[in-house]
Write a protein that holds these residues in place. Structure first.
Motif, PDB file in Angstrom:
ATOM      1  N   VAL A  13      46.438  52.696  55.108  1.00  0.00           N
ATOM      2  CA  VAL A  13      45.843  51.967  56.237  1.00  0.00           C
ATOM      3  C   VAL A  13      44.361  52.303  56.378  1.00  0.00           C
ATOM      4  O   VAL A  13      43.519  51.417  56.614  1.00  0.00           O
ATOM      5  CB  VAL A  13      46.599  52.307  57.544  1.00  0.00           C
ATOM      6  N   LEU A  16      42.340  50.515  53.719  1.00  0.00           N
ATOM      7  CA  LEU A  16      42.132  49.103  54.051  1.00  0.00           C
ATOM      8  C   LEU A  16      41.103  48.960  55.180  1.00  0.00           C
ATOM      9  O   LEU A  16      40.344  47.982  55.208  1.00  0.00           O
ATOM     10  CB  LEU A  16      43.455  48.447  54.428  1.00  0.00           C
ATOM     11  N   ASP A  19      37.895  49.176  53.500  1.00  0.00           N
ATOM     12  CA  ASP A  19      37.645  47.907  52.813  1.00  0.00           C
ATOM     13  C   ASP A  19      37.132  46.858  53.793  1.00  0.00           C
ATOM     14  O   ASP A  19      36.243  46.064  53.476  1.00  0.00           O
ATOM     15  CB  ASP A  19      38.940  47.428  52.162  1.00  0.00           C
ATOM     16  N   TRP A 219      50.470  44.211  45.082  1.00  0.00           N
ATOM     17  CA  TRP A 219      50.322  44.262  46.534  1.00  0.00           C
ATOM     18  C   TRP A 219      49.056  45.002  46.932  1.00  0.00           C
ATOM     19  O   TRP A 219      48.442  44.681  47.966  1.00  0.00           O
ATOM     20  CB  TRP A 219      51.555  44.906  47.187  1.00  0.00           C
ATOM     21  N   VAL A 220      48.621  45.949  46.110  1.00  0.00           N
ATOM     22  CA  VAL A 220      47.371  46.659  46.375  1.00  0.00           C
ATOM     23  C   VAL A 220      46.189  45.713  46.180  1.00  0.00           C
ATOM     24  O   VAL A 220      45.256  45.670  47.000  1.00  0.00           O
ATOM     25  CB  VAL A 220      47.250  47.888  45.457  1.00  0.00           C
ATOM     26  N   LEU A 222      46.202  42.445  46.382  1.00  0.00           N
ATOM     27  CA  LEU A 222      46.227  41.412  47.416  1.00  0.00           C
ATOM     28  C   LEU A 222      45.743  41.956  48.763  1.00  0.00           C
ATOM     29  O   LEU A 222      44.914  41.334  49.435  1.00  0.00           O
ATOM     30  CB  LEU A 222      47.643  40.857  47.553  1.00  0.00           C
ATOM     31  N   SER A 223      46.254  43.116  49.154  1.00  0.00           N
ATOM     32  CA  SER A 223      45.859  43.673  50.461  1.00  0.00           C
ATOM     33  C   SER A 223      44.390  44.045  50.495  1.00  0.00           C
ATOM     34  O   SER A 223      43.700  43.825  51.501  1.00  0.00           O
ATOM     35  CB  SER A 223      46.740  44.895  50.798  1.00  0.00           C
ATOM     36  N   ALA A 224      43.855  44.599  49.395  1.00  0.00           N
ATOM     37  CA  ALA A 224      42.441  44.945  49.347  1.00  0.00           C
ATOM     38  C   ALA A 224      41.572  43.693  49.403  1.00  0.00           C
ATOM     39  O   ALA A 224      40.538  43.667  50.086  1.00  0.00           O
ATOM     40  CB  ALA A 224      42.134  45.739  48.076  1.00  0.00           C
ATOM     41  N   ILE A 226      42.348  40.789  50.817  1.00  0.00           N
ATOM     42  CA  ILE A 226      42.415  40.217  52.167  1.00  0.00           C
ATOM     43  C   ILE A 226      41.574  41.032  53.145  1.00  0.00           C
ATOM     44  O   ILE A 226      40.853  40.468  53.988  1.00  0.00           O
ATOM     45  CB  ILE A 226      43.878  40.137  52.638  1.00  0.00           C
ATOM     46  N   ALA A 227      41.629  42.353  53.040  1.00  0.00           N
ATOM     47  CA  ALA A 227      40.876  43.211  53.968  1.00  0.00           C
ATOM     48  C   ALA A 227      39.372  42.991  53.830  1.00  0.00           C
ATOM     49  O   ALA A 227      38.659  42.850  54.830  1.00  0.00           O
ATOM     50  CB  ALA A 227      41.223  44.682  53.721  1.00  0.00           C
TER      51      ALA A 227
END
Length: 412
Positions: A13, A16, A19, A219-220, A222-224, A226-227
């Motif tokens: 968390v 992110l 990021d 998933w890493v 994608l989440s990075a 998006i952040a």
């Protein structure tokens, strides 16, 4: 195992969150010149940049691998070390954003990682050869290469377009700016978003959730992506103002040259796996483009403050991260204390920023221009004005000044 899972979740968390700050801190890299020259409206510019940052995050993992596999010895790193590194990086990002200085989020992250790793496992935990070849040397070379390329590019565009209609040429270069700004945003996603991917991957390896030498999971990525896109959309308006108006005054031709040069340098570095500072590249390109126009000058007072921030980024983030790692090493209560400190400090910085709000409605205001430094005034005095601009005769200026001067009885 439960406490370990909790610390790993906290690290992810926090990564992110870094990021996210990276996104709004570096929006200026792609869109400052485009906004300052009027090629795009501010909100449209940051929305476009956010989308392309997300796309760029999926194009490569070379820089992520440099962070997760190359910079520090991943076998001796604990999740708490990475958490401390992120604390140092986030606080430096927020402080420089508050004062409107375009410093490097990349170097803040790497400085934090180096400081926390040394505090935890000693100097041997840092791979010095990787630090020099893929971090320090690019930090020096990137702004120089981008600046020289932008200066030459700006001069070439003026030379090629000297017989073209002024309004038509400006309109064409504004269109070119939009394309080149999109390329910078794409390049930013391929470089900066990957740094968070690398730090999360390193945390997963340290926690035993991934095997050593693994690439970032989907998933890493994608989440990075998006952040950093969300942070970009918010817009780092304070830094956009500095980059677009504080360093130099750019015309569309110069903006196009600056962005094209910076994008080329960033994309080439991403392909080679260099953890390049996009801020250094774009700032160097903006200054080079500023000098590429006849009569154009750089505001060296602003540039000097920026250079000082660049020099302080690695050691300052490293020092904060090292202190945070020492506190985290006291136990779970130490980690909780660092987390509370991070949240409280972030909230305090945000509250201070509300005293003078800079957003999309006033980011290009120039009611209070920065005072020129001595170097700028000297360069302006010996540089001829651009073609088509005439100077008032000195006598006329003096006469006008005398006619407007207050009488002897007026108190000034």
């Amino acid at each position: 195992m439960e406490s370990f899972s909790l610390i790993l979740a906290i690290v992810v968390v926090t990564a992110l969150a870094f990021d996210f700050t990276n996104g709004f801190h570096d929006t200026a890299n792609a869109m400052a010149t485009t906004i300052s020259t009027g090629a795009l409206k501010p909100k449209v510019a940051v929305a476009m940049s956010a989308v392309l940052n997300l796309v760029g995050a999926f194009l490569s993992v070379e820089v992520a691998n440099t962070i997760s596999k190359g910079l520090v010895d991943e076998t001796g790193i604990r999740p708490e070390v990475i958490f401390a590194a992120l604390v140092g990086a986030i606080l430096w990002n927020l402080l420089t954003w508050l004062v409107g200085l375009p410093s490097s989020s990349s170097h803040a992250l790497m400085g934090g990682l180096i400081g926390a790793a040394i505090a935890s496992a000693g100097v041997g935990a840092v791979h010095g050869d990787v630090l020099v070849t893929k971090v320090l040397l690019p930090a020096i070379a990137a702004p120089l290469v981008a600046g020289i390329a932008a200066m030459l590019g700006a001069r070439l565009t003026y030379r090629l377009g000297r017989k073209a209609d002024g309004k038509a040429a400006a309109k064409g270069y504004r269109t070119g700016q939009i394309a080149s700004a999109g390329l910078v945003s794409l390049a930013h996603g391929t470089n900066d978003a990957q740094k968070t991917m690398g730090i999360i991957t390193l945390a997963l390896v340290a926690g035993g959730s991934l095997a050593p030498d693994s690439d970032p999971p989907l998933w890493v990525i994608l989440s990075a992506g998006i952040a950093i896109a969300l942070g970009t959309y918010l817009g780092g308006w304070r830094i956009i103002r500095t980059m677009g108006k504080g360093l130099t005054d750019l015309q569309p031709q110069q903006g196009f040259a600056a962005q094209t040069s910076a994008a080329t340098v960033i994309l080439a570095s991403s392909h080679l796996g260099f953890s390049l500072s996009t801020t250094h590249s774009v700032s160097g390109a903006v200054m080079g483009a500023g000098l590429g126009r006849k009569g154009g000058v750089v505001r060296w007072s602003t540039a000097t403050r920026m250079f000082v921030a660049w020099g302080l980024t690695l050691p300052a983030a490293a020092l904060v991260a090292a202190i945070a790692e020492w506190v985290c090493g006291l136990g779970d209560w130490g980690t909780a204390l660092v987390a509370v400190f991070l949240i409280a400090s972030s909230a305090a910085i945000w509250k201070i920023s509300r005293r003078e709000v800079v957003d999309h409605t006033n980011v290009v205001d120039t009611d209070e221009p920065e005072r020129s430094g001595v170097v700028t005034q000297a360069m302006a005095a010996v540089t001829p004005p651009p073609a088509g601009v005439t100077e008032e005769p000195a006598a006329a200026v003096a006469a006008a000044s005398e006619s407007k001067a207050p009488s002897a009885t007026t108190t000034v």
